[in-house]
Design an enzyme around this catalytic site. Structure first.
Site, short mmCIF file in Angstrom:
data_model
loop_
_atom_site.label_atom_id
_atom_site.label_comp_id
_atom_site.label_asym_id
_atom_site.label_seq_id
_atom_site.Cartn_x
_atom_site.Cartn_y
_atom_site.Cartn_z
N PRO A 40 0.91 -1.17 -0.02
CA PRO A 40 -0.11 -0.01 -0.05
C PRO A 40 0.94 1.17 0.02
CG PRO A 40 -0.66 -1.54 1.72
CD PRO A 40 0.76 -2.05 1.21
N LYS A 67 8.47 1.59 0.01
CA LYS A 67 8.81 1.01 -1.14
C LYS A 67 9.87 1.88 -1.74
CE LYS A 67 4.92 0.79 -3.23
NZ LYS A 67 4.10 1.42 -1.96
N THR A 68 9.61 3.19 -2.02
CA THR A 68 10.63 4.11 -2.32
C THR A 68 11.86 4.03 -1.46
OG1 THR A 68 8.96 5.21 -3.75
CG2 THR A 68 11.09 6.21 -3.51
N GLU A 116 -22.28 10.85 20.30
CA GLU A 116 -20.75 10.19 20.46
C GLU A 116 -21.00 9.57 21.79
OE1 GLU A 116 -18.69 10.26 18.26
OE2 GLU A 116 -19.83 11.58 17.00
#
Length: 659
Positions: free
Chosen positions: A209, A214-215, A431
């Protein structure tokens, strides 16, 4: 090479500047001697007393004439005949030199630069013209080079002596690092593997993802390999002209072969590696030609070159099968979202150089961030440092890190948003309903924070975080999560006897989850373990465009009935919990109206009994175990540790919009 080009350009500009300065000095600088007079006129002006001084250089025929101020003339230049002197010429016009005023005639010694001045007067304009010609030729040559280099590769070359990222800067992906360390060893010590008959891998595909590193991992390979590293993006191959992409691929691999052994990194390879024949009309377009050239270069007739290709993508499903076969991309390295140990290691890397308070616990921070990628964690630490600097603090504390988590998940606070008292109270009860039901259900994730402060597009949110990373989710967990989704809608309906748009996102997510339970996960009561529907996608048009129905209308009706039953059951469970614990609902809402944001510890302090826990030693809900008895981990084989998070659509409960 760049230095020589810079020197040549500098010399051309120096010549042009000198020529321009000389021309300016010749034609503009000597404004006082711009007019010319005859010697007869000058003699008459001397006789009339208009001349203040006559200056003649030794060996020169030119005489500089300086007029008196009352004459109202500009200075001039006159010329005397050759082989004469100024005094004799004035005598020829009836002027007695002895009668002239003292200092009227001045003789200067000859300048040693005089001979050169005449030469420069000719040379400098010539150099100026030649310089302009050379400059125009270089510009024309540069344009031609650009046109001819249109098919050249745009890859950037990183040499081994250039500082870069190393493997110690990459954390949380230990298995992927091991795969790439082996690739680096292939390049550094090829004889070690050749002795065993091992073939060097041709390519490594990094899959994962966005934000999982990766880079970054490829840059670490460049820093560790000690060999040339070519980096290029997949989109840089494709241009509007046909054939340019294939030409650039050929040029890239030619450069790589000349620098072998080396590494070629192609980022976002799905830009050119998509499956062939999937374009509109089935045409053989530019991308396919580029892909064909990549296939040939990676495993063509010449397979002896010592070049390894590393590519990265987050869309492996759209890549052409020919690109993924062994011999081209021999290995596929998966980079998933990190587990808790990976997040601790990643946070340790990103907090380097940032002063943290002693009370900050990296492990506790990692437990609060399940599903975060490496890029998310880096952004979290950076946001915390920015918040600390905004407060003029010298260290980063737990408050800044907690606020940074909320900013990454839901966006910055919007305290300036104008909201009426009624909407604020409705948001608090909405909430509070989520928090109450999540706290009371054993298989729901623990509540970490509840807030009615608007963030991003949300009016309030409840953040629940699991105690541990999960690889699987059970039906009981899905059912409890559906009840938590429905809790806000139930609380509004019970307290105000009204329904608002604040529960729109809750209902949408609950419906999607129930549909996946029935059609994908095989959790249907009547339909059994079957998958319904097949999603179709045109690769060049983006994401899913339709769903192919592989079931009848009768089954579609049953699917709708199952989804409705799941939603109704979750709604009733949430209603029963809210009705039974109405006092707790009111207490949570009142605390929210005062504090606006409460943490999990403050919420837990409102309850006298401990939070219910899921039954870990047998089937849930007291159902019989079908003869297998209690389910406990074996003493000889410990329970497997969860290694990664769930997919995004089945993860923890995200913030809930309230209006």
């Amino acid at each position: 090479m760049p230095e020589q080009r810079w020197i040549r350009s500098s010399l051309v500009w120096i010549v042009l500047i000198v020529a321009v300065v000389a021309m300016w000095a010749m034609f503009v600088g000597n404004d006082g001697a711009s007019s010319s007079r005859s010697i007869g006129q000058v003699a008459q002006e001397v006789r009339d007393g208009k001349v203040q001084q006559l200056t003649q250089a030794e060996g020169s025929r030119e005489v500089q004439v300086e007029y008196a101020p009352e004459a109202g003339r500009r200075n001039a230049v006159t010329t005397i005949p050759a082989d004469t002197d100024l005094l004799s010429v004035l005598g020829n016009y009836g002027i007695d030199p002895a009668a002239l005023p003292s200092g009227l005639i001045v003789f200067e010694p000859a300048s040693r630069w005089g001979a050169w001045l005449g030469t420069l007067t000719f040379i400098l304009p010539t150099l100026f013209i030649v310089g302009i010609f050379i400059f125009m030729m270089r510009q024309s040559q540069g344009s031609n080079n650009q046109a001819m280099s249109f098919g050249k590769s745009r890859a950037r070359l990183f040499t081994a002596n250039r500082p870069s990222v190393v493997f110690s800067d990459v954390a949380g992906v230990e298995e992927a690092k091991e795969e790439l360390v082996e690739v680096v060893e292939f390049l550094k010590y090829p004889e070690k593997f050749a002795a065993l008959g091992a073939r060097i891998p041709r390519g490594v595909l990094l899959v994962g993802p966005p934000g999982t590193g990766k880079t970054l991992l490829s840059r670490a390979v460049a820093g560790e390999a000690g060999v040339p590293f070519f980096s290029i993006s997949g989109s840089e191959f494709v241009e509007m002209f046909v054939g340019v992409g294939a030409s650039r691929v050929r040029d890239l691999f030619d450069q790589a072969k000349r620098n072998a052994p080396c590494i070629v990194f192609v980022d976002e390879i799905d830009a050119v590696g998509r499956q062939r024949g999937a374009g509109l009309g089935g045409s053989h377009d530019e991308r396919e030609q580029t892909l064909n050239q990549i296939l040939v270069e990676m495993d063509g007739f010449d397979s002896s070159t010592n070049v390894i290709v590393i590519a990265a993508t987050n869309r492996p499903d759209v890549l052409d099968p020919a690109l993924l076969r062994p011999g081209r991309f021999d290995r596929q390295v998966i980079l998933d979202r990190p587990d808790i140990q990976g997040r601790v290691a990643i946070l340790d890397v990103h907090v380097r150089g940032k002063p943290l308070e002693e009370s900050v616990s990296i492990e506790n921070l990692a437990r609060q961030t399940p599903g975060f990628s490496g890029a998310d964690l880096e952004n979290l630490v950076n946001e915390a440092a920015i918040l600390a600097a905004r407060k003029n603090r010298k260290t980063v504390g737990p408050d800044e890190l907690t606020e940074a988590i909320d900013r990454v998940i839901a966006g910055p606070q919007r305290k300036s948003r104008v909201i009426s008292d009624r909407e604020r109270i409705m948001t608090a009860y909405h909430e509070a309903g989520h928090a109450l039901v999540a706290r009371m259900l054993p298989n729901a994730d623990p509540v970490r924070k509840v807030s009615i402060v608007a963030r991003g597009m949300m009016g309030g949110y409840t953040r629940v975080v699991p105690d541990e990373d999960r690889l699987f989710k059970t039906k009981a967990q899905f059912e409890d999560e559906l009840a938590v989704y429905m809790a806000g809608h139930v609380a509004e309906d019970m307290v105000f006897e009204e329904q608002s748009t604040g529960a729109a996102n809750d209902i949408e997510r609950a419906t999607g989850m129930a549909r996946r339970m029935v059609t994908e996960f095989g959790m249907s009561r009547t339909l059994g373990p079957r998958a319904f529907g097949k999603k179709d996608e045109l690769i060049f048009l983006g994401r899913e465009i339709n769903e192919q129905r592989n079931y009848s209308d009768e089954v579609a009706y049953q699917i709708d009935q199952e989804i409705q039953e799941l939603i109704d059951a979750a709604h009733e469970r949430a209603r029963a919990i809210v009705e039974t614990n109405a006092d707790k609902l009111r207490a949570i809402a009142d605390l929210l109206l005062v504090e606006e944001t409460i943490e999990g510890e403050e919420l837990e302090a409102l309850f006298e009994t401990p939070r219910p826990r899921p039954d870990l030693v047998g089937p849930p809900s007291g159902r019989p175990g079908r003869g297998f008895g209690p389910v406990t981990p074996s003493a000889e084989r410990p329970a497997a540790r969860v290694e990664r998070d769930l997919p995004p659509n089945t993860g923890q409960l995200r913030p809930q919009p309230a209006d």
